[in-house]
Scaffold this motif. Sequence first.
Motif, PDB file in Angstrom:
ATOM      1  N   ARG A  40       0.847  -1.204   0.000  1.00  0.00           N
ATOM      2  CA  ARG A  40       0.000   0.000   0.000  1.00  0.00           C
ATOM      3  C   ARG A  40       0.883   1.255   0.000  1.00  0.00           C
ATOM      4  NH1 ARG A  40      -5.242   0.249   1.848  1.00  0.00           N
ATOM      5  NH2 ARG A  40      -4.893  -1.691   2.962  1.00  0.00           N
ATOM      6  N   TYR A  41       1.933   1.235   0.795  1.00  0.00           N
ATOM      7  CA  TYR A  41       2.856   2.362   0.884  1.00  0.00           C
ATOM      8  C   TYR A  41       3.480   2.648  -0.484  1.00  0.00           C
ATOM      9  CZ  TYR A  41       6.667   5.184   2.939  1.00  0.00           C
ATOM     10  OH  TYR A  41       7.529   6.170   3.276  1.00  0.00           O
ATOM     11  N   ALA A  42       3.999   1.590  -1.129  1.00  0.00           N
ATOM     12  CA  ALA A  42       4.627   1.758  -2.447  1.00  0.00           C
ATOM     13  C   ALA A  42       3.604   2.189  -3.494  1.00  0.00           C
ATOM     14  CB  ALA A  42       5.305   0.456  -2.867  1.00  0.00           C
ATOM     15  N   ALA A  43       2.421   1.597  -3.453  1.00  0.00           N
ATOM     16  CA  ALA A  43       1.381   1.945  -4.430  1.00  0.00           C
ATOM     17  C   ALA A  43       1.019   3.421  -4.343  1.00  0.00           C
ATOM     18  CB  ALA A  43       0.146   1.073  -4.212  1.00  0.00           C
ATOM     19  N   GLY A  44       1.091   3.975  -3.146  1.00  0.00           N
ATOM     20  CA  GLY A  44       0.803   5.394  -2.971  1.00  0.00           C
ATOM     21  C   GLY A  44       1.845   6.298  -3.609  1.00  0.00           C
ATOM     22  N   CYS A  45       2.978   5.744  -3.972  1.00  0.00           N
ATOM     23  CA  CYS A  45       4.057   6.518  -4.604  1.00  0.00           C
ATOM     24  C   CYS A  45       4.087   6.359  -6.119  1.00  0.00           C
ATOM     25  CB  CYS A  45       5.412   6.099  -4.014  1.00  0.00           C
ATOM     26  SG  CYS A  45       5.564   6.467  -2.265  1.00  0.00           S
ATOM     27  N   LEU A  46       3.173   5.585  -6.663  1.00  0.00           N
ATOM     28  CA  LEU A  46       3.121   5.388  -8.113  1.00  0.00           C
ATOM     29  C   LEU A  46       2.296   6.503  -8.752  1.00  0.00           C
ATOM     30  CD1 LEU A  46       2.453   1.526  -8.153  1.00  0.00           C
ATOM     31  CD2 LEU A  46       4.654   2.707  -8.414  1.00  0.00           C
ATOM     32  N   THR A  47       2.825   7.070  -9.824  1.00  0.00           N
ATOM     33  CA  THR A  47       2.120   8.122 -10.550  1.00  0.00           C
ATOM     34  C   THR A  47       2.176   7.836 -12.050  1.00  0.00           C
ATOM     35  OG1 THR A  47       4.089   9.515 -10.790  1.00  0.00           O
ATOM     36  CG2 THR A  47       2.744   9.861  -8.811  1.00  0.00           C
ATOM     37  N   ASP A  48       1.404   8.561 -12.798  1.00  0.00           N
ATOM     38  CA  ASP A  48       1.425   8.507 -14.266  1.00  0.00           C
ATOM     39  C   ASP A  48       1.316   7.063 -14.778  1.00  0.00           C
ATOM     40  OD1 ASP A  48       1.772  11.291 -14.111  1.00  0.00           O
ATOM     41  OD2 ASP A  48       3.955  11.093 -14.095  1.00  0.00           O
ATOM     42  N   ARG A  49       2.255   6.648 -15.621  1.00  0.00           N
ATOM     43  CA  ARG A  49       2.204   5.299 -16.219  1.00  0.00           C
ATOM     44  C   ARG A  49       2.269   4.198 -15.168  1.00  0.00           C
ATOM     45  NH1 ARG A  49       6.410   6.261 -21.157  1.00  0.00           N
ATOM     46  NH2 ARG A  49       5.089   7.639 -22.356  1.00  0.00           N
ATOM     47  N   ALA A  50       3.020   4.451 -14.107  1.00  0.00           N
ATOM     48  CA  ALA A  50       3.131   3.445 -13.046  1.00  0.00           C
ATOM     49  C   ALA A  50       1.782   3.261 -12.350  1.00  0.00           C
ATOM     50  CB  ALA A  50       4.208   3.853 -12.040  1.00  0.00           C
TER      51      ALA A  50
END
Length: 178
Positions: A40-50
């Motif tokens: 969840r922590y990492a997913a919150g740092c994904l933006t744009d294409r990620a």
Amino acid sequence: MGCGAPNFHGVKDTIVARRWIVDIESAQLTSFCPKGSKVRYAAGCLTDRARDWWEAVNDLLRGLTIKAMSWLDFVTKYRDEFMLAVGIQQLVKEFLDMRQTTESVEEITAIFRERALLVPQYMVVEEMRKTRYYHMLRADMQKHISYSACPNLEDMIVRAREKEIDTEHIRKRKAEAG
């Protein structure tokens, strides 16, 4: 995300993608992120294409992704998407072919550590780290460092630095005398 957690925009670049994993794991550690919250922590740092990729993965797994996925599963899916196999092979080749030439021990050690982050499979066991570092050093350094006398990589690095300092002192004394 807080605690210096970096965003990842989804660029398919092996070095950028690997560094993000290292950086996000560091941020998770310093923020005392619980094991069950790492995805969840990492997913919150994904933006744009990620972020688009993550939403597609989430849709494919019918929304169970964040709750059920382990950190290892997340990293595996992430690597499959953003770390191209040819890029990983190139990094491995560069790491295994790396040799000290004109660099100081401090410089080559910094390069070694930086590249080791990109090919963690070669850094799992202390003996592997030690062997790789030893064979990367110039032959004149290897002659003066007893591989078997170094119990670990850090000891080997210290001995290499000491040898370099001794060599520099001898060179300076010869220059002053001659």
